[in-house]
Write an enzyme that holds these catalytic residues in place. Structure first.
Site, mmCIF file in Angstrom:
data_model
loop_
_atom_site.group_PDB
_atom_site.id
_atom_site.type_symbol
_atom_site.label_atom_id
_atom_site.label_comp_id
_atom_site.label_asym_id
_atom_site.label_seq_id
_atom_site.Cartn_x
_atom_site.Cartn_y
_atom_site.Cartn_z
ATOM 1 N N SER A 101 12.077 -28.856 -20.411
ATOM 2 C CA SER A 101 12.207 -27.421 -20.137
ATOM 3 C C SER A 101 13.613 -27.063 -19.691
ATOM 4 O O SER A 101 14.272 -27.846 -18.995
ATOM 5 C CB SER A 101 11.218 -27.051 -19.032
ATOM 6 O OG SER A 101 11.490 -25.766 -18.543
ATOM 7 N N LYS A 122 10.092 -32.169 -14.443
ATOM 8 C CA LYS A 122 10.646 -32.409 -15.786
ATOM 9 C C LYS A 122 11.879 -33.321 -15.705
ATOM 10 O O LYS A 122 12.090 -34.175 -16.570
ATOM 11 C CB LYS A 122 10.994 -31.077 -16.465
ATOM 12 C CG LYS A 122 9.785 -30.204 -16.757
ATOM 13 C CD LYS A 122 8.925 -30.752 -17.907
ATOM 14 C CE LYS A 122 7.737 -29.863 -18.193
ATOM 15 N NZ LYS A 122 6.899 -30.350 -19.291
ATOM 16 N N TYR A 154 8.221 -27.386 -10.772
ATOM 17 C CA TYR A 154 8.007 -27.631 -12.209
ATOM 18 C C TYR A 154 9.249 -28.262 -12.828
ATOM 19 O O TYR A 154 9.180 -29.291 -13.517
ATOM 20 C CB TYR A 154 7.673 -26.288 -12.882
ATOM 21 C CG TYR A 154 7.473 -26.375 -14.373
ATOM 22 C CD1 TYR A 154 6.322 -26.928 -14.913
ATOM 23 C CD2 TYR A 154 8.450 -25.890 -15.245
ATOM 24 C CE1 TYR A 154 6.138 -27.009 -16.287
ATOM 25 C CE2 TYR A 154 8.274 -25.959 -16.616
ATOM 26 C CZ TYR A 154 7.125 -26.516 -17.128
ATOM 27 O OH TYR A 154 6.953 -26.595 -18.490
#
Ligand code: UDP
Length: 242
Positions: free
Chosen positions: A28, A56, A52
Site C-alpha cells: 500500500s 505493510k 495499517y
C-alpha cells in the site's frame, strides 16, 4: 497485526511446505505516510502514520528477508496500491462496504443512491491546489492488470524480490472528484466541510515510471470511467449484494 503480519507469515510457511515460491503481495502507498514531495517514487523513505501502513512495512521487510535467506528460490513482487476505486464495467462486481463507508468513493455512491444524506469532506484547508485532500485514484481494472503484469514478470525470472507503485500517476482533489462524479453521472452530491480526519495526509500521487518500464504496464482508465463504473454498480445494486 494479527491478520496482516501473522496471516502473511502463516501463508508463507504453507507456501514453503507446498514448494510454491511465487507471490504477488498487496502492499500500500500508506507505507510512505507523510511525504514532502510528489510524485512518490519507490525510493522514498517509509514513514507510515497508521497501524495499517506499519503492518505493510513489516510484511515487505519479512518478504525481503525471506528472499535474502535463499536468493535462488523465491520470486516476490510487492505492489504498492495508491487509491483503488471503480467497479467492474459490467456493473456486477463492486464495493459493498460493511456499515458506513470510510472511503471516499463508496461514500459518494451511497449519497448518490440516497442511502446517506451528504458527504462529509475532511478538511478544505490542506496545503493543496484547492485546499482539499489530493489522492491518486486507480481503477480496479488497471490495478488487476498490474497484477497480471507482475505475474508475467515473475514467470520470466529465476528468482527475485521487487516492489512497484500502482497508481494512475495523476492527483485529484476531493472537490474535483465530487464535480467529476456529478458531471459523469448526473447525480447531485451535497457535501459539508468537516474537520480533518486523524491520520489523513494532504497529498499522495504515485510515480509509476518503474512499473511502466519494468512491468510494461500502464493504466488506461480515466476518472470518468471510474465514476461511471462505480455508479453503474451502485445503481444496479442499491443495497449492495444483499
Ligand atoms: N474523504 C472525505 N470524506 C470521506 C472519505 C474520504 O473527505 O467520507 C477524503 C479523505 O480525507 C482523503 C480522500 O477523501 O482526502 C480519500 O480518502 P479515502 O479514505 O478514500 O482514502 P485514503 O487515501 O484516506 O486511504
Amino acid at each position: 497485526w494479527d491478520v496482516n503480519v501473522c496471516g502473511t507469515k502463516n501463508l508463507l510457511e504453507i507456501m514453503k511446505d507446498n514448494e510454491c515460491y511465487s507471490i504477488v503481495f498487496s502492499s500500500s502507498a500508506t507505507i510512505y505516510g507523510l511525504t514532502n514531495s510528489v510524485p512518490i517514487s519507490e525510493e522514498q523513505n517509509f514513514s507510515p502514520i497508521n497501524p495499517y501502513g506499519k503492518t505493510k512495512v513489516a510484511i515487505e521487510n519479512m518478504l525481503c528477508d525471506l528472499f535474502k535467506s535463499n536468493i535462488n528460490l523465491w520470486k516476490i513482487a510487492s505492489l504498492r496500491y495508491f487509491n483503488p476505486v471503480g467497479a467492474h464495467p459490467s456493473g456486477k462486481i463492486g464495493e459493498d462496504s460493511k456499515g458506513i463507508p470510510s472511503n471516499l468513493f463508496p461514500y459518494i455512491t451511497q449519497v448518490a443512491i440516497g442511502r446517506l444524506d451528504y458527504l462529509q469532506v475532511f478538511g478544505d484547508d490542506w496545503d493543496t491546489k484547492d485546499g482539499f485532500g489530493v489522492r491518486d485514484y486507480i481503477h480496479i481494472i488497471d490495478l488487476a492488470e498490474g497484477h497480471i503484469a507482475a505475474l508475467e514478470y515473475l514467470k520470466l525470472k529465476k528468482s527475485g524480490f521487487d516492489f512497484f507503485n500502482l497508481g494512475s500517476g495523476d492527483g485529484y482533489s476531493v472537490l474535483e472528484i465530487i464535480k467529476e462524479f456529478e458531471l459523469s453521472t448526473g447525480c447531485n452530491i451535497p457535501y459539508k466541510i468537516h474537520a480533518r480526519r486523524e491520520g489523513d495526509i494532504a497529498i499522495s500521487i504515485a510515480d509509476i515510471a518503474k512499473a511502466k518500464k519494468i512491468l510494461a504496464w500502464e493504466p488506461n482508465k480515466t476518472l470518468r470511467q471510474v465514476c461511471v463504473d462505480c455508479w453503474k454498480w451502485q445503481s444496479n445494486n442499491p443495497n449492495g449484494y444483499s
